[in-house]
Write a protein that holds these residues in place. Structure first.
Motif, PDB file in Angstrom:
ATOM      1  N   ALA A   1       7.092   6.014   1.397  1.00 43.61           N
ATOM      2  CA  ALA A   1       6.981   7.295   0.409  1.00 43.61           C
ATOM      3  C   ALA A   1       8.024   7.795   0.470  1.00 43.61           C
ATOM      4  O   ALA A   1       7.851   8.310   1.734  1.00 43.61           O
ATOM      5  N   ARG A   2       8.364   8.544  -0.625  1.00 41.27           N
ATOM      6  CA  ARG A   2       8.786  10.044  -0.523  1.00 41.27           C
ATOM      7  C   ARG A   2       8.437  11.118   0.216  1.00 41.27           C
ATOM      8  O   ARG A   2       6.634  10.746  -0.455  1.00 41.27           O
TER       9      ARG A   2
ATOM     10  N   TRP B   1      -0.827  -1.927  -0.927  1.00 40.35           N
ATOM     11  CA  TRP B   1      -0.305  -2.549  -1.002  1.00 40.35           C
ATOM     12  C   TRP B   1       0.933  -3.307  -0.681  1.00 40.35           C
ATOM     13  O   TRP B   1       1.709  -3.868  -0.292  1.00 40.35           O
ATOM     14  N   ASP B   2       1.579  -1.541  -1.468  1.00 43.03           N
ATOM     15  CA  ASP B   2       3.478  -2.580  -1.419  1.00 43.03           C
ATOM     16  C   ASP B   2       3.459  -0.724  -1.737  1.00 43.03           C
ATOM     17  O   ASP B   2       2.562   0.514  -2.472  1.00 43.03           O
ATOM     18  N   ALA B   3       4.859   0.264  -1.250  1.00 39.76           N
ATOM     19  CA  ALA B   3       5.218   1.773  -1.214  1.00 39.76           C
ATOM     20  C   ALA B   3       6.327   1.659  -1.755  1.00 39.76           C
ATOM     21  O   ALA B   3       7.471   0.312  -2.447  1.00 39.76           O
ATOM     22  N   TYR B   4       7.729   1.288  -0.935  1.00 46.92           N
ATOM     23  CA  TYR B   4       8.748   1.393  -1.079  1.00 46.92           C
ATOM     24  C   TYR B   4       9.443  -0.209  -0.586  1.00 46.92           C
ATOM     25  O   TYR B   4       9.074  -0.804   0.392  1.00 46.92           O
ATOM     26  N   ARG B   5       9.839  -0.696  -1.877  1.00 45.79           N
ATOM     27  CA  ARG B   5      10.577  -1.904  -1.661  1.00 45.79           C
ATOM     28  C   ARG B   5      12.259  -1.637  -1.608  1.00 45.79           C
ATOM     29  O   ARG B   5      12.429  -1.486  -2.362  1.00 45.79           O
ATOM     30  N   PRO B   6      12.946  -2.108  -0.116  1.00 44.06           N
ATOM     31  CA  PRO B   6      14.555  -2.330  -0.275  1.00 44.06           C
ATOM     32  C   PRO B   6      15.100  -3.087  -1.716  1.00 44.06           C
ATOM     33  O   PRO B   6      14.435  -3.672  -2.369  1.00 44.06           O
TER      34      PRO B   6
ATOM     35  N   GLY C   1      11.171   5.232  -3.967  1.00 36.72           N
ATOM     36  CA  GLY C   1      10.273   5.329  -3.345  1.00 36.72           C
ATOM     37  C   GLY C   1       9.106   6.480  -3.666  1.00 36.72           C
ATOM     38  O   GLY C   1       8.546   7.845  -3.623  1.00 36.72           O
ATOM     39  N   VAL C   2       9.273   6.233  -5.315  1.00 36.41           N
ATOM     40  CA  VAL C   2       8.414   6.538  -5.734  1.00 36.41           C
ATOM     41  C   VAL C   2       7.245   5.918  -6.803  1.00 36.41           C
ATOM     42  O   VAL C   2       6.192   5.926  -7.554  1.00 36.41           O
ATOM     43  N   ALA C   3       6.907   5.008  -6.186  1.00 34.07           N
ATOM     44  CA  ALA C   3       5.881   3.988  -7.230  1.00 34.07           C
ATOM     45  C   ALA C   3       5.427   3.221  -5.609  1.00 34.07           C
ATOM     46  O   ALA C   3       5.519   2.565  -4.649  1.00 34.07           O
ATOM     47  N   ILE C   4       3.982   3.230  -6.254  1.00 34.65           N
ATOM     48  CA  ILE C   4       3.211   2.295  -4.765  1.00 34.65           C
ATOM     49  C   ILE C   4       2.342   1.180  -6.174  1.00 34.65           C
ATOM     50  O   ILE C   4       2.095   1.901  -6.931  1.00 34.65           O
ATOM     51  N   ASP C   5       2.049   0.425  -4.874  1.00 32.71           N
ATOM     52  CA  ASP C   5       0.629  -0.264  -5.168  1.00 32.71           C
ATOM     53  C   ASP C   5      -0.498  -0.444  -5.370  1.00 32.71           C
ATOM     54  O   ASP C   5      -0.031  -0.352  -3.349  1.00 32.71           O
ATOM     55  N   ALA C   6      -2.196  -0.113  -5.284  1.00 31.92           N
ATOM     56  CA  ALA C   6      -3.378   0.733  -4.353  1.00 31.92           C
ATOM     57  C   ALA C   6      -4.318  -0.319  -5.390  1.00 31.92           C
ATOM     58  O   ALA C   6      -4.295  -0.508  -6.100  1.00 31.92           O
ATOM     59  N   THR C   7      -5.301  -0.071  -4.025  1.00 31.40           N
ATOM     60  CA  THR C   7      -6.698  -0.519  -5.021  1.00 31.40           C
ATOM     61  C   THR C   7      -7.682   0.210  -3.890  1.00 31.40           C
ATOM     62  O   THR C   7      -6.868   0.976  -3.665  1.00 31.40           O
TER      63      THR C   7
END
Length: 207
Positions: free
Chosen positions: A52-53, A77-82, A113-119
């Protein structure tokens, strides 16, 4: 491997950091690095890290510190995604409520790099009960849905509030998705100008 993933997509625009290098207590389980996702196949190279940034990673550390007060923590669960991976997700689903079309407008904010998926996980890094699993495309994944029990509702409210404290916005259709509040300043000028807003959701309620 970190550098290899970051170099795939020029959208990132600046150096990305490994989230765990900023806060090693954050748990990472990149779902698209394995088969436990809706495509049932790995989309990231073996050894991919959650990137991520730097500002986003620092904000996640703020949320993590808040959650530690209650004996919980974040799992990413996910962060930077090409964009190349985003294109595969769009090709498989073609539903803009859940997957952004990478060829229209901003595309996915994951690709900047500004969004993430989290639990949430507990103090022993075990998953806790949440409304749904990752990439659930049902009404139960909606931001306002608090689950079928008081326990689940408490967990999702705690996650939402912790991310709110760290200045993240939520997403209407996915309780696990969060975007840093000032995301527009990290986009190329031509993209930021065309994107007046993202359907972000603020925390509203009580813990």
């Amino acid at each position: 491997m970190v550098a290899a993933l970051a170099s795939i997509d020029a959208n990132a625009g600046e150096t990305l950091v490994d989230i765990q290098s900023v806060d090693p207590t954050i748990v990472v389980e990149l779902r698209y690095a394995g088969r436990n996702n809706f495509l049932r196949q790995p989309l990231y190279p073996l050894g991919t890290r959650a990137l991520a940034r730097p500002q986003v990673a620092s904000a996640l550390a703020v949320a993590q510190a808040y959650l530690h007060r209650y004996q919980y923590g974040l799992k990413i669960w996910d962060a930077y995604r090409p964009v190349t991976v985003q294109a595969k997700l769009w090709q498989a689903l073609h539903n803009s409520d859940y997957v952004a079309n990478p060829e229209i407008g901003v595309g996915s904010l994951h690709s900047y790099g500004v969004a993430i998926d989290a639990t949430l996980v507990d103090a022993w890094h075990r998953d806790v009960r949440m409304p749904t699993d990752f990439d659930d495309f049902t009404p139960a994944a909606m931001w306002r849905y608090l689950g079928s029990s008081f326990e689940i509702g408490g967990h999702v409210r705690l996650l939402q509030y912790a991310m709110h404290k760290a200045r993240f916005w939520g997403l209407r259709t996915e309780w696990w998705h969060f975007t840093i509040y000032d995301w527009q300043k990290y986009l190329p000028p031509e993209k930021a100008k065309s994107a007046a807003q993202v359907s972000g959701t603020h925390w509203e309620g009580r813990l």
